[in-house]
Design a protein around this motif. Sequence first.
Motif, PDB file in Angstrom:
ATOM      1  N   GLY A 147      32.073   0.042  48.627  1.00 13.21           N
ATOM      2  CA  GLY A 147      31.369   0.788  47.592  1.00 13.21           C
ATOM      3  C   GLY A 147      29.895   0.970  47.894  1.00 13.21           C
ATOM      4  O   GLY A 147      29.339   2.060  47.720  1.00 13.21           O
ATOM      5  N   GLY A 204      43.929  -1.943  42.192  1.00 15.62           N
ATOM      6  CA  GLY A 204      43.492  -0.596  42.560  1.00 15.62           C
ATOM      7  C   GLY A 204      44.449   0.064  43.523  1.00 15.62           C
ATOM      8  O   GLY A 204      44.769   1.253  43.395  1.00 15.62           O
ATOM      9  N   PRO A 223      32.581  -6.860  39.715  1.00 18.04           N
ATOM     10  CA  PRO A 223      31.813  -5.663  39.355  1.00 18.04           C
ATOM     11  C   PRO A 223      30.317  -5.887  39.404  1.00 18.04           C
ATOM     12  O   PRO A 223      29.546  -4.936  39.509  1.00 18.04           O
ATOM     13  CB  PRO A 223      32.282  -5.359  37.931  1.00 18.04           C
ATOM     14  CG  PRO A 223      32.704  -6.677  37.406  1.00 18.04           C
ATOM     15  CD  PRO A 223      33.314  -7.387  38.572  1.00 18.04           C
ATOM     16  N   THR A 248      40.688  -3.741  45.085  1.00 15.15           N
ATOM     17  CA  THR A 248      40.587  -4.807  44.081  1.00 15.15           C
ATOM     18  C   THR A 248      41.366  -6.058  44.490  1.00 15.15           C
ATOM     19  O   THR A 248      42.300  -6.486  43.824  1.00 15.15           O
ATOM     20  CB  THR A 248      41.065  -4.338  42.689  1.00 15.15           C
ATOM     21  OG1 THR A 248      40.639  -3.009  42.456  1.00 15.15           O
ATOM     22  CG2 THR A 248      40.491  -5.227  41.606  1.00 15.15           C
ATOM     23  N   ARG A 279      37.533  -2.966  48.988  1.00 17.85           N
ATOM     24  CA  ARG A 279      36.612  -3.252  47.881  1.00 17.85           C
ATOM     25  C   ARG A 279      35.168  -3.423  48.346  1.00 17.85           C
ATOM     26  O   ARG A 279      34.241  -3.313  47.552  1.00 17.85           O
ATOM     27  CB  ARG A 279      37.055  -4.513  47.144  1.00 17.85           C
ATOM     28  CG  ARG A 279      36.912  -5.790  47.954  1.00 17.85           C
ATOM     29  CD  ARG A 279      37.301  -7.011  47.144  1.00 17.85           C
ATOM     30  NE  ARG A 279      37.004  -8.238  47.848  1.00 17.85           N
ATOM     31  CZ  ARG A 279      37.184  -9.448  47.338  1.00 17.85           C
ATOM     32  NH1 ARG A 279      37.659  -9.571  46.128  1.00 17.85           N
ATOM     33  NH2 ARG A 279      36.900 -10.520  48.027  1.00 17.85           N
ATOM     34  N   SER A 326      37.036  -9.535  38.869  1.00 11.35           N
ATOM     35  CA  SER A 326      36.763  -9.296  40.278  1.00 11.35           C
ATOM     36  C   SER A 326      35.544  -8.429  40.594  1.00 11.35           C
ATOM     37  O   SER A 326      35.605  -7.221  40.642  1.00 11.35           O
ATOM     38  CB  SER A 326      37.997  -8.680  40.944  1.00 11.35           C
ATOM     39  OG  SER A 326      37.796  -8.501  42.322  1.00 11.35           O
ATOM     40  N   LYS A 332      29.007  -4.426  42.463  1.00  9.64           N
ATOM     41  CA  LYS A 332      28.972  -2.970  42.382  1.00  9.64           C
ATOM     42  C   LYS A 332      27.776  -2.512  41.553  1.00  9.64           C
ATOM     43  O   LYS A 332      27.107  -1.538  41.878  1.00  9.64           O
ATOM     44  CB  LYS A 332      30.258  -2.448  41.737  1.00  9.64           C
ATOM     45  CG  LYS A 332      31.536  -2.749  42.488  1.00  9.64           C
ATOM     46  CD  LYS A 332      31.692  -1.845  43.687  1.00  9.64           C
ATOM     47  CE  LYS A 332      33.092  -1.940  44.287  1.00  9.64           C
ATOM     48  NZ  LYS A 332      33.558  -3.268  44.614  1.00  9.64           N
ATOM     49  N   ASP A 374      38.905   1.408  44.662  1.00  6.12           N
ATOM     50  CA  ASP A 374      38.925   0.305  45.622  1.00  6.12           C
ATOM     51  C   ASP A 374      40.133  -0.591  45.361  1.00  6.12           C
ATOM     52  O   ASP A 374      40.706  -0.634  44.287  1.00  6.12           O
ATOM     53  CB  ASP A 374      37.596  -0.432  45.683  1.00  6.12           C
ATOM     54  CG  ASP A 374      37.316  -1.366  44.537  1.00  6.12           C
ATOM     55  OD1 ASP A 374      38.261  -1.952  43.993  1.00  6.12           O
ATOM     56  OD2 ASP A 374      36.139  -1.538  44.191  1.00  6.12           O
ATOM     57  N   ARG A 432      33.954   1.900  35.006  1.00  5.83           N
ATOM     58  CA  ARG A 432      34.978   0.875  35.006  1.00  5.83           C
ATOM     59  C   ARG A 432      35.076   0.217  33.643  1.00  5.83           C
ATOM     60  O   ARG A 432      34.161   0.272  32.837  1.00  5.83           O
ATOM     61  CB  ARG A 432      34.723  -0.146  36.115  1.00  5.83           C
ATOM     62  CG  ARG A 432      33.455  -0.909  36.079  1.00  5.83           C
ATOM     63  CD  ARG A 432      33.669  -2.341  35.750  1.00  5.83           C
ATOM     64  NE  ARG A 432      34.660  -3.035  36.527  1.00  5.83           N
ATOM     65  CZ  ARG A 432      35.909  -3.264  36.143  1.00  5.83           C
ATOM     66  NH1 ARG A 432      36.357  -2.790  35.020  1.00  5.83           N
ATOM     67  NH2 ARG A 432      36.728  -3.984  36.850  1.00  5.83           N
ATOM     68  N   THR A 488      35.757   3.724  40.954  1.00  6.84           N
ATOM     69  CA  THR A 488      36.312   2.849  39.927  1.00  6.84           C
ATOM     70  C   THR A 488      36.768   1.554  40.568  1.00  6.84           C
ATOM     71  O   THR A 488      36.811   1.419  41.793  1.00  6.84           O
ATOM     72  CB  THR A 488      37.472   3.537  39.182  1.00  6.84           C
ATOM     73  OG1 THR A 488      37.853   2.733  38.066  1.00  6.84           O
ATOM     74  CG2 THR A 488      38.675   3.733  40.095  1.00  6.84           C
ATOM     75  N   HIS A 489      37.110   0.590  39.717  1.00  3.78           N
ATOM     76  CA  HIS A 489      37.443  -0.742  40.204  1.00  3.78           C
ATOM     77  C   HIS A 489      38.541  -1.308  39.324  1.00  3.78           C
ATOM     78  O   HIS A 489      38.557  -1.122  38.115  1.00  3.78           O
ATOM     79  CB  HIS A 489      36.197  -1.638  40.146  1.00  3.78           C
ATOM     80  CG  HIS A 489      36.433  -3.016  40.685  1.00  3.78           C
ATOM     81  ND1 HIS A 489      36.420  -3.292  42.028  1.00  3.78           N
ATOM     82  CD2 HIS A 489      36.708  -4.193  40.063  1.00  3.78           C
ATOM     83  CE1 HIS A 489      36.662  -4.583  42.211  1.00  3.78           C
ATOM     84  NE2 HIS A 489      36.845  -5.142  41.036  1.00  3.78           N
ATOM     85  N   CYS A 490      39.474  -2.015  39.937  1.00  7.70           N
ATOM     86  CA  CYS A 490      40.583  -2.649  39.211  1.00  7.70           C
ATOM     87  C   CYS A 490      41.454  -1.572  38.566  1.00  7.70           C
ATOM     88  O   CYS A 490      41.664  -0.511  39.140  1.00  7.70           O
ATOM     89  CB  CYS A 490      40.058  -3.652  38.196  1.00  7.70           C
ATOM     90  SG  CYS A 490      41.316  -4.834  37.651  1.00  7.70           S
TER      91      CYS A 490
END
Length: 242
Positions: A124, A101, A156, A95, A121, A154, A159, A93, A138, A58-60
């Motif tokens: 990934g 994160g 994605p 972030t 970050r 930020s 990713k 991560d 996310r 996942t992110h943020c």
Amino acid sequence: MAQPASCRARRRPLIRRAAEICEEDVAINTGIARSGSCRLSKPSPHGKKPGERVNVLTHCNAGWLATVDVAPPRPPDLHGGTIRGVPIHVFADETRPRNQGASLTAWELGQHGVPHTLIGRQYGGHLMQHGFVDLIMRRYAIASRQWRRFATRSEPNLKALAARDNNVPFYVALPSPTIDFTVADGVAEIPIEERSPDEVATMTGRTADGRIETVRIAPPGTPVANYGFDVTPARLVTGLNH
């Protein structure tokens, strides 16, 4: 002549409407969480056997600190680090530059007993290359009409590109009110916020004695660009949780 309504009378419809918006948000987040639970609890698409752990990147942050009551990292089906009997592990991560994160998502996951690992970050892609990530999930801040583009905080897009190259499913948690039906082309039309350079040039954290301090990590006078979002093409998105 009619008298103006009292302050109390004017407040009543505002409070009632605020409660309605709150309940609507709870319903939306519950729907997103249950949709995500369904994806996580069906391990066969990820090449997993029943009972094997599913690793999520996942992110943020989209947890209950940022939403009302229910959110994807806190689905109703979550019990003791499993969702519908499937063990879950989350790579969260950090972030940068706001570190949501590290400071928010990792804390929320820990509060709910979800096994997780905080990562930089930039790692990934490495994890995906080595088969350590089964799917990415996310939340997005803005979606253009027909879901052709998604914008969120930020990086994605990087990713999503890494996920496509490594055959890792990339799912979007999409609250329906975030769809802007006036936007046809996200890259051309979604405004990208430029945030304070201090977010990149400095870091804030807790010292060993418990104080919150901010320190500068960039040389004085260094020019800084801090774009608040980027835009991900829908062709890189496997599916929507909504």
